[in-house]
Design a protein around this motif. Structure first.
Motif, PDB file in Angstrom:
ATOM      1  N   ARG A  52      13.189  53.862  61.882  1.00 35.84           N
ATOM      2  CA  ARG A  52      12.817  52.985  60.787  1.00 35.84           C
ATOM      3  C   ARG A  52      13.831  51.614  60.152  1.00 35.84           C
ATOM      4  O   ARG A  52      15.119  52.637  60.561  1.00 35.84           O
ATOM      5  CB  ARG A  52      13.236  53.211  59.250  1.00 35.84           C
ATOM      6  CG  ARG A  52      11.340  54.463  59.215  1.00 35.84           C
ATOM      7  CD  ARG A  52      11.371  55.088  57.087  1.00 35.84           C
ATOM      8  NE  ARG A  52      11.652  53.548  56.009  1.00 35.84           N
ATOM      9  CZ  ARG A  52      10.963  53.171  55.586  1.00 35.84           C
ATOM     10  NH1 ARG A  52       9.617  53.445  55.948  1.00 35.84           N
ATOM     11  NH2 ARG A  52      11.073  51.863  55.110  1.00 35.84           N
ATOM     12  N   GLU A  53      13.606  50.101  60.381  1.00 42.25           N
ATOM     13  CA  GLU A  53      14.860  49.669  61.159  1.00 42.25           C
ATOM     14  C   GLU A  53      15.520  48.964  59.233  1.00 42.25           C
ATOM     15  O   GLU A  53      16.495  48.487  58.569  1.00 42.25           O
ATOM     16  CB  GLU A  53      14.031  47.737  60.876  1.00 42.25           C
ATOM     17  CG  GLU A  53      13.669  47.952  62.759  1.00 42.25           C
ATOM     18  CD  GLU A  53      15.607  48.242  62.659  1.00 42.25           C
ATOM     19  OE1 GLU A  53      16.061  47.249  62.373  1.00 42.25           O
ATOM     20  OE2 GLU A  53      16.226  48.667  64.132  1.00 42.25           O
ATOM     21  N   GLN A  74      16.592  53.503  56.746  1.00 47.79           N
ATOM     22  CA  GLN A  74      17.240  52.797  58.253  1.00 47.79           C
ATOM     23  C   GLN A  74      17.869  53.841  58.932  1.00 47.79           C
ATOM     24  O   GLN A  74      18.210  54.501  58.525  1.00 47.79           O
ATOM     25  CB  GLN A  74      18.103  51.711  58.387  1.00 47.79           C
ATOM     26  CG  GLN A  74      18.410  51.605  60.054  1.00 47.79           C
ATOM     27  CD  GLN A  74      19.446  50.346  59.582  1.00 47.79           C
ATOM     28  OE1 GLN A  74      19.710  49.613  58.856  1.00 47.79           O
ATOM     29  NE2 GLN A  74      20.213  50.484  60.390  1.00 47.79           N
ATOM     30  N   ASN A  75      16.703  54.007  60.442  1.00 42.20           N
ATOM     31  CA  ASN A  75      17.324  55.424  60.736  1.00 42.20           C
ATOM     32  C   ASN A  75      16.410  55.679  62.144  1.00 42.20           C
ATOM     33  O   ASN A  75      15.302  54.984  61.894  1.00 42.20           O
ATOM     34  CB  ASN A  75      16.607  56.859  60.354  1.00 42.20           C
ATOM     35  CG  ASN A  75      15.455  57.533  59.880  1.00 42.20           C
ATOM     36  OD1 ASN A  75      15.276  58.423  60.824  1.00 42.20           O
ATOM     37  ND2 ASN A  75      14.593  57.321  59.490  1.00 42.20           N
ATOM     38  N   LYS A  76      16.560  56.042  62.784  1.00 42.82           N
ATOM     39  CA  LYS A  76      16.606  56.216  64.408  1.00 42.82           C
ATOM     40  C   LYS A  76      15.328  57.265  64.617  1.00 42.82           C
ATOM     41  O   LYS A  76      14.621  57.302  65.811  1.00 42.82           O
ATOM     42  CB  LYS A  76      17.445  56.725  65.582  1.00 42.82           C
ATOM     43  CG  LYS A  76      18.523  54.771  65.103  1.00 42.82           C
ATOM     44  CD  LYS A  76      19.421  55.110  66.193  1.00 42.82           C
ATOM     45  CE  LYS A  76      20.070  53.276  66.390  1.00 42.82           C
ATOM     46  NZ  LYS A  76      21.344  54.017  67.760  1.00 42.82           N
ATOM     47  N   GLY A  77      14.364  57.764  63.573  1.00 43.58           N
ATOM     48  CA  GLY A  77      14.026  58.813  63.941  1.00 43.58           C
ATOM     49  C   GLY A  77      14.039  59.645  64.178  1.00 43.58           C
ATOM     50  O   GLY A  77      14.931  60.397  65.129  1.00 43.58           O
TER      51      GLY A  77
ATOM     52  N   CYS B 228      27.059  53.700  54.696  1.00 43.66           N
ATOM     53  CA  CYS B 228      26.229  53.542  54.241  1.00 43.66           C
ATOM     54  C   CYS B 228      24.798  52.460  54.407  1.00 43.66           C
ATOM     55  O   CYS B 228      24.617  52.393  54.145  1.00 43.66           O
ATOM     56  CB  CYS B 228      26.681  52.692  52.943  1.00 43.66           C
ATOM     57  SG  CYS B 228      27.563  51.353  53.038  1.00 43.66           S
ATOM     58  N   LEU B 229      25.175  51.878  55.342  1.00 43.10           N
ATOM     59  CA  LEU B 229      24.459  50.630  56.111  1.00 43.10           C
ATOM     60  C   LEU B 229      23.685  50.032  55.374  1.00 43.10           C
ATOM     61  O   LEU B 229      22.650  49.039  55.043  1.00 43.10           O
ATOM     62  CB  LEU B 229      22.660  51.544  56.771  1.00 43.10           C
ATOM     63  CG  LEU B 229      22.848  52.753  57.114  1.00 43.10           C
ATOM     64  CD1 LEU B 229      21.703  53.561  57.900  1.00 43.10           C
ATOM     65  CD2 LEU B 229      24.101  52.708  58.778  1.00 43.10           C
ATOM     66  N   GLY B 238      18.204  45.470  66.780  1.00 45.88           N
ATOM     67  CA  GLY B 238      18.189  45.591  65.569  1.00 45.88           C
ATOM     68  C   GLY B 238      19.152  45.722  64.524  1.00 45.88           C
ATOM     69  O   GLY B 238      20.284  45.170  64.893  1.00 45.88           O
ATOM     70  N   ASN B 239      18.520  46.121  63.500  1.00 46.16           N
ATOM     71  CA  ASN B 239      20.008  45.955  61.986  1.00 46.16           C
ATOM     72  C   ASN B 239      21.421  47.054  62.595  1.00 46.16           C
ATOM     73  O   ASN B 239      20.811  48.567  62.692  1.00 46.16           O
ATOM     74  CB  ASN B 239      19.186  46.745  61.010  1.00 46.16           C
ATOM     75  CG  ASN B 239      18.437  45.707  60.316  1.00 46.16           C
ATOM     76  OD1 ASN B 239      18.588  44.539  60.396  1.00 46.16           O
ATOM     77  ND2 ASN B 239      17.440  46.180  59.621  1.00 46.16           N
TER      78      ASN B 239
END
Lengths: 304, 258
Positions: A52-53, A74-77, B228-229, B238-239
């Motif tokens: 997820r972006e 947000q994470n890379k799965g 914390c992004l 990407g972000n």
């Protein structure tokens, strides 16, 4: 010295201090500041089945004694987690716990099943309370039926300690907790962030990219203590308390309210070494008050 | 590079301008290794509205005096509070954070350092590093007016300095990208720090002239550690977190419309 050992179902921790998901990365980001093995449990960033972006920037705004965020998971799965991150963290000698989120029952269950295969991950924290994603997330956590369904689906495939993270954005958090307990959860953690909003008055626009966000920090602590107190009275499974804990004093409030362990979140942004300070502070307080163990004070609130 | 959470002592305070304060911090032991373009996160005491730390770029490191300089613009309550600090006060810092500017690529390379407003701050430390390591830095600094130009003495002591002001009170009148220097000089690469519109226009110039270019971003941050992004910038990958992957980015990695 008081015994800080804390048990959450099948999980044994050297102290009751854990890190809240999304505030401590994968632990390694904080290794310069604290000995990670001195923390009872580290709950790593929310993980979903697919990458997820997250939401657009701006994702954060500071508020009085706290902040709002709308990171949006947000994470890379989970594949990336298993292949690339797990090998980096699996030998850290503490309880490494993965926060699992999803947008459908199937997603939650599959992601949990994958984490179940990882030998050195003794527990997951199921996030049914993220206020910042359009589908799933909090949608499952705001009704007893939704919460029950997702916990049942995960319980079928997940064999280790299952913690379920609850949302405060509900009418009765105790009812949700009871539903989750009935569906087979080993523990509940609460509270996730409170839904909030901030406005840029010059632009007449919301500050955050998706308008609303989750509020955290010391401003939410009284709400969190109240929720923990209500839930601890309603369920028989151990409760993990979080919400605005900045120091040992705050942590002890949660323990007295009925939490068996606590999570530290936003405070990590202010002091990256706060976790160990809180653990030491709890130990000192117990000693000063003649308590031989942390378990001795859990739920020991005297109410008229 | 190892990160620290440390109490430093304010050794000297200067007020170069109504809107700015220069804090020179020191410690009883040698200050940790840092790289130009990195930043610190400061805990602001006595300001209830300032809950999170304030990210401030490293302005200069004076190893002889064991001083770390922070040039701070007074924007909100937190930075105003920092401007009230006196010599002898303690300040809690988490540092050094981020990746900083590019190291020297080749001996004698000509590097144009473009700064505007408080964005000039990290360029002083970077200019010194470039000069000491065999590169040839050159500064192009922009401000509203002559009185808004900061640390000119230090910049001039290091390398040639070219200036634009919006009112023409010093140097050439206009914006940095209108300076005549850019019509006749060619640089090996450019590093920029300043307001976003300025960075975008310099990036456009760099792209048009095929000059490698990096920019230092200042997205709103919470942790400063990549946890914390919150401070993400959209990139070709990407972000990514400005605090950890940046704050300095190659313009080709960003998704700016150039």
């Amino acid at each position: 010295m008081a015994d800080l050992t804390t048990k959450i179902a099948g999980l044994t921790m050297k102290n009751p201090v854990m890190t809240a998901s999304g505030t401590f990365g994968y632990g390694i980001e904080f290794a310069d500041f604290v000995n990670l093995e001195d923390i009872g449990g580290i709950i790593v960033k929310g993980t979903t089945l697919n990458p997820r972006e997250g939401n657009d920037y701006p994702r954060m705004v500071e508020t009085a004694s706290g902040m709002l965020n709308c990171v949006g998971l947000q994470n890379k799965g989970v594949d990336y987690f298993c292949t690339n991150i797990y090998p980096e963290i699996k030998d850290i000698k503490t309880n490494m716990i993965v926060n699992v989120s999803g947008s459908s029952l199937e997603d939650y269950a599959e992601c949990a099943a994958r984490i179940n295969e990882l030998e050195n991950i003794p527990a997951i924290e199921l996030n049914i309370s993220c206020p910042n994603v359009k589908q799933g997330g909090m949608a499952f956590g705001v009704t007893a039926e939704g919460a029950e369904a997702v916990v049942k689906a995960v319980r079928e495939v997940y064999k280790k300690t299952l913690i379920v993270k609850l949302s405060p954005n509900v009418t009765s958090i105790a009812d949700i907790a009871k539903a989750v307990e009935g569906a087979g959860a080993d523990s509940v953690s609460l509270i996730n962030t409170l839904m909030g909003m901030a406005i840029d008055i010059e632009k007449r626009k919301p500050v955050l990219s998706i308008a609303t966000g989750g509020m955290s920090g010391p401003a939410v602590k009284p709400v969190a203590v109240r929720c923990v107190w209500q839930v601890a009275k309603a369920v028989n499974i151990p409760v993990i308390g979080l919400g605005g804990i900045m120091n040992a004093h705050d942590a002890i409030e949660f323990l007295l309210a009925g939490a068996s362990a606590i999570e530290i979140g936003t405070a990590n942004f202010v002091d990256p070494a706060v976790t160990v300070k809180v653990a030491n502070g709890i130990s000192d307080w117990l000693d000063q008050h003649g308590c031989s163990s942390v378990a001795e004070i859990v739920g020991q609130l005297e109410c008229a | 590079m190892k990160k620290y959470v440390k109490d430093l002592t304010v050794a000297e305070v200067e007020y170069p301008h109504d809107l700015y304060v220069l804090l020179k911090l020191t410690d009883s032991e040698p200050l940790p290794e840092t790289f130009p373009g990195q930043f610190v996160e400061i805990k602001v005491e006595g300001s209830p509205q300032t809950f999170l730390r304030r990210p401030i770029s490293i302005n200069y490191v004076d190893r002889e005096k064991n001083q770390l300089w922070l040039l701070i613009k007074k924007v909100g309550e937190g930075t105003h509070k920092l401007a009230e600090l006196k010599a002898g006060c303690k300040l809690n810092l988490v540092f050094p954070l981020g990746n900083g500017f590019s190291p020297v690529q080749k001996q004698g390379e000509r590097v144009l350092l473009v700064g505007g407003g408080v964005g000039v701050a990290p360029l002083l430390d970077y200019g010194k590093y470039l000069k000491e390591n065999g590169a040839a830095p050159c500064f192009l600094l922009g401000a509203r007016s002559k009185s808004d130009l900061l640390e000119m003495e230090q910049f001039c002591a290091l390398a040639p300095v070219f200036v634009t002001t919006e009112d023409g009170s010093e140097g050439e009148k206009g914006f940095v990208t209108q300076h005549t220097l850019l019509n006749h000089e060619k640089f090996d690469r450019i590093s920029v720090c300043g307001p976003k519109p300025m960075m975008v226009s310099v990036a456009k110039y760099a792209k048009a002239t095929s000059t490698p270019c990096e920019v230092s971003l200042e997205n709103m941050m919470a942790c400063g550690l990549g946890a914390c992004l919150c401070c993400v910038e959209k990139t070709v990958k990407g972000n990514v977190c400005v605090c950890k992957e940046g704050p300095v980015f190659d313009i080709n990695d960003l998704t700016w419309n150039l």
